[in-house]
Each structure stands twice: as C-alpha cells, then as structure tokens.
Enzyme design. Structure first.
Site: not given
Length: 311
Positions: A147-148, A168, A227, A229, A258, A277
C-alpha cells in the site's frame, strides 16, 4: 465541555493545536488507563491516540455523558463505531502522515544491518569496533503489503540498490509494476527476502500471518522488520526463532502489548532491535493529529461535525 486526551505518553498534546480556543475543561492522561469506564466518567469528549485504548460496545454502553470520540488517524480498529452510533456518540478522525513511518522503517533496517545498538553501546563504554555488519546494496527487500507505506519503503530500498519484491492477498503484477516492484507468491517472498518489511493493516486475515512456518522459511541471514502492527507476527514464534537463530535478527517498532512489558524476553536479545512505537511519532504528525482534533471538536461544538468515521 469536559475533554479527555488519552495516552499522551510524552505529555505534549497541549503544545500542538489551539486547545485554548475551545474554552473547555481539559484533562490529559499521560499513562495507560487502568479502568476505562471509571476514569472516563463525566467526559463529554475523548481524544484517543491511535489504538492505544480500546472502545468496545460495553465501554460506550457505560459512558452516558460521552458525545464525541476523536481518534487520531483515519482508522481505528480499537473502536466499535457501530456501538458508538447506537449510543449517540459521534466518532471523528484526523489526518495522518505515512512518511514518518516509512522513514522509521529504514532507521530500523539500517540500525539492524550495521549492528548500531551494539556499536553505540561500545562507543559509550570506551570501546571500538565490535561487530561486522552487512550492506543492503544488491540484496532483496521483501514487502509484506504494498500500500502507501509499503510503496514508500520500496522506493527507498530501490535507492539503496535493492531488488524489491512484494506479496499481499490482493496484490497483482499490474499493481506492483508501477512501483518498480515484482509481485511474487507468499512462499517466494519469505524464501527470497534478505530484509522482509511488514506493511499491512491488522485484520482477521493478517493477525498471526507471520508465524513459525513463515519464519522457518526465511533465510538464516534474513532480517524481519515490523512497523505495522504487532499481532501480525506471532510474538512467541518470533522469540523462539530469534533464540534459535532461525533468522539473523528482527527490528520491531510494534508489539502485542503496548507499552511493551519491561520483563519481555525480546528486551534482552542482542538480535532484536527495538523502538517504542515511534513510527508515527514526529512533530509534523502530531501537528496534524492534535490540530485536526481541535478542529473536530470545534465543529462539533458548532453543530456541524466533520471528518466523521463511519466504520
């Protein structure tokens, strides 16, 4: 109006955005909530930082004063939007920047490839060279998701002279080619990647997607980077793989729980590069998050809610 700003770990929210313009009673929570319902009683507006605090149906059912929930970012899987609507709660969102996360991905890749945490420590302790790193040029960057953010990471990898491949569930050759990326099978992605970077949204399909079998299929010299989830990777399987040197290293910015537990075994592993994070934690992102949150609240006060989250 009583406003609660949640999970502001650095205690900086009030320095971003014109909060004084709201003429409201604002409470900032700098620690994770221990009892969401009890601690948030009486607030008319809640500003949630990303997915740090969960808002399932039972929470909305027990917060009768809540009228507006603002979530930083465009989506939030921790909010039951339908339950909010049933309880008459408006859910709004803010803008977001993907570039800081893409940049942080590469900070982790470079740190792990050149063993920077160990070398930083050696220099502070008066030492000199202690490790032998690996270069990125000519290696294969595998992207789990294009994606982006994945496309942004690919562009940087190509600047380093890396071959870029991706997989994906819905990725096609036609979607990958404009980014200079080769679409491959899931099996080929894990087998070929020297650096495998995760850029997927957490969902029922992606939770636990990287497990023991996928880690075993990777090169022993490979680096896994996350980076996105934490729960996309089976954390127990990763700990085991790092202990047994199934892969060379992991570089992580996200975790199942977290803030990350102080006694977690990953904290003690030399082949785990860890950050708390920080992917989205940049001044420019916070200016958008909290600036937009103030605008969302002001628009709600004026009777014209904006940037509504519908699901």
């Amino acid at each position: 109006m009583r406003i609660a700003i949640l999970d502001d770990y650095q205690d900086v929210a009030l320095t971003f955005g014109d909060w004084d313009s709201l003429k409201a009673d604002i409470t900032v929570f700098t620690e994770p909530l221990t009892d969401v319902v009890v601690q948030l009683q009486g607030f008319d507006v809640i500003v949630a930082m990303r997915e740090r605090t969960r808002f399932p149906a039972e929470v909305f059912d027990r917060l009768p004063d809540l009228e507006l929930l603002v979530s930083t970012g465009p989506r939030n899987a921790a909010i039951d939007v339908a339950a909010a609507q049933r309880n008459g709660v408006v859910v709004a969102k803010t803008g977001y920047l993907g570039e800081p996360t893409a940049e942080h991905t590469w900070a982790l890749i470079l740190a792990a490839s050149r063993n920077l945490p160990q070398e930083f420590r050696s220099m502070r302790e008066g030492g000199w060279q202690t490790t032998v790193g690996t270069m990125l040029h000519g290696k294969t960057l595998g992207l789990l998701g294009l994606g982006r953010l994945g496309a942004g990471a690919a562009k940087i990898g190509q600047a380093f002279g890396m071959e870029t491949i991706a997989w994906s569930q819905n990725l096609t050759r036609e979607k990958a080619e404009p980014h200079g990326v080769t679409a491959v099978s899931k099996e080929e992605l894990f087998a070929r990647s020297d650096v495998l970077s995760i850029h997927l949204v957490l969902s029922g399909r992606t939770r636990g997607l990287v497990g023991a079998a996928e880690l075993a299929a990777m090169k022993p010299s490979a680096l896994l980077v996350n980076t996105s989830r934490g729960p996309i990777v089976d954390e127990a399987a990763l700990v085991d793989a790092l202990r047994r040197k199934v892969i060379r290293a992991a570089a992580l910015d996200v975790y199942d729980t977290e803030p990350f537990p102080a006694d977690h075994p990953l904290r003690t592993m030399d082949n785990a590069v860890l950050t708390p994070h920080l992917g989205f934690v940049a001044r420019e992102t916070y200016e958008i998050f909290y600036g937009d949150a103030v605008e969302d609240i002001a628009a709600f006060q004026a009777g014209n809610p904006i940037r509504l989250m519908t699901g």
